[in-house]
Design an enzyme around this catalytic site. Structure first.
Site, PDB file in Angstrom:
ATOM      1  N   THR A 171      51.382  28.366  42.403  1.00  0.00           N
ATOM      2  CA  THR A 171      52.651  28.941  42.847  1.00  0.00           C
ATOM      3  C   THR A 171      52.377  29.865  44.047  1.00  0.00           C
ATOM      4  O   THR A 171      51.238  30.292  44.251  1.00  0.00           O
ATOM      5  CB  THR A 171      53.353  29.687  41.700  1.00  0.00           C
ATOM      6  OG1 THR A 171      52.472  30.680  41.183  1.00  0.00           O
ATOM      7  CG2 THR A 171      53.738  28.732  40.582  1.00  0.00           C
ATOM      8  N   THR A 196      52.850  33.190  45.501  1.00  0.00           N
ATOM      9  CA  THR A 196      52.133  34.473  45.521  1.00  0.00           C
ATOM     10  C   THR A 196      50.793  34.360  44.811  1.00  0.00           C
ATOM     11  O   THR A 196      49.795  34.924  45.259  1.00  0.00           O
ATOM     12  CB  THR A 196      52.992  35.587  44.883  1.00  0.00           C
ATOM     13  OG1 THR A 196      54.214  35.691  45.615  1.00  0.00           O
ATOM     14  CG2 THR A 196      52.276  36.925  44.910  1.00  0.00           C
ATOM     15  N   CYS A 197      50.757  33.599  43.735  1.00  0.00           N
ATOM     16  CA  CYS A 197      49.520  33.439  42.967  1.00  0.00           C
ATOM     17  C   CYS A 197      48.433  32.768  43.807  1.00  0.00           C
ATOM     18  O   CYS A 197      47.272  33.177  43.785  1.00  0.00           O
ATOM     19  CB  CYS A 197      49.790  32.616  41.708  1.00  0.00           C
ATOM     20  SG  CYS A 197      51.152  33.266  40.712  1.00  0.00           S
ATOM     21  N   SER A 198      48.809  31.743  44.564  1.00  0.00           N
ATOM     22  CA  SER A 198      47.846  30.978  45.356  1.00  0.00           C
ATOM     23  C   SER A 198      47.549  31.596  46.717  1.00  0.00           C
ATOM     24  O   SER A 198      46.455  31.424  47.246  1.00  0.00           O
ATOM     25  CB  SER A 198      48.359  29.551  45.581  1.00  0.00           C
ATOM     26  OG  SER A 198      48.356  28.838  44.374  1.00  0.00           O
ATOM     27  N   LEU A 249      45.143  35.294  43.325  1.00  0.00           N
ATOM     28  CA  LEU A 249      43.825  34.720  43.050  1.00  0.00           C
ATOM     29  C   LEU A 249      42.872  34.905  44.229  1.00  0.00           C
ATOM     30  O   LEU A 249      41.732  35.336  44.038  1.00  0.00           O
ATOM     31  CB  LEU A 249      43.951  33.250  42.646  1.00  0.00           C
ATOM     32  CG  LEU A 249      42.639  32.516  42.347  1.00  0.00           C
ATOM     33  CD1 LEU A 249      41.838  33.192  41.244  1.00  0.00           C
ATOM     34  CD2 LEU A 249      42.922  31.066  41.980  1.00  0.00           C
TER      35      LEU A 249
END
Length: 157
Positions: free
Chosen positions: A45, A47-49, A53
């Site tokens: 997703t 913001t996560c990617s 992370l």
């Protein structure tokens, strides 16, 4: 919701390794260790990617230099997705842990219903765990990304 000073709940998290599927008992995995555990609403997703992370990947050496034994990312996804996401992000220094049925996330009281986006997912957070006890807990407000950043956690170690 879990609070600082409390022990992690009993739970199983899955990890797909080069040797195959490993089902970790949380209490055993984090026993006698200092751990940074961060959770994302979903692998791959935005913001996560793009930020969450990658920040931990970039700062992994500096975080481990502060005495951290394990840096782990957890998401309500399956272990196959978590492995693929970790590989796509060069996250070989991190444990990519799957909470496929959200049981760990629910036991922490950090679940949220994203409705049509993906159903039950994890809130975005980061915690520091020492020998199974939460010593730092930073939970983000919805649609925020500041408290659980790698840079923020590194500054607290």
């Amino acid at each position: 919701m879990i609070e600082q000073g409390q022990s992690l709940p009993q739970a199983t998290l899955s990890e797909l390794t080069s040797e195959g599927m490993v089902n970790h008992q949380v209490n055993e995995l984090f026993a006698n260790k200092k751990v940074v555990l961060f959770a994302v609403p979903g692998a791959f997703t935005p913001t996560c990617s793009e930020s969450h992370l990658p920040g931990f990947v970039t700062l992994a050496d500096k975080i481990k230099a502060k005495g951290v034994d394990i840096i782990a990312c957890v998401s309500v996804n399956d272990a196959f997705v978590m492995k693929a996401w970790g590989e796509s992000q060069n996250a070989s220094e991190l444990k990519m842990l799957a909470d496929g049925d959200a049981s760990f996330t629910k036991a922490l009281g950090l679940d949220m219903d994203t409705q049509t986006f993906g159903g039950i997912r994890s809130q975005r957070y980061a915690m520091v765990i020492e020998n199974g006890v939460v010593t730092t807990l930073n939970v983000e407000a919805p649609k925020q990304f500041e408290l659980s950043k790698a840079e923020t956690i590194l500054a607290l170690l």
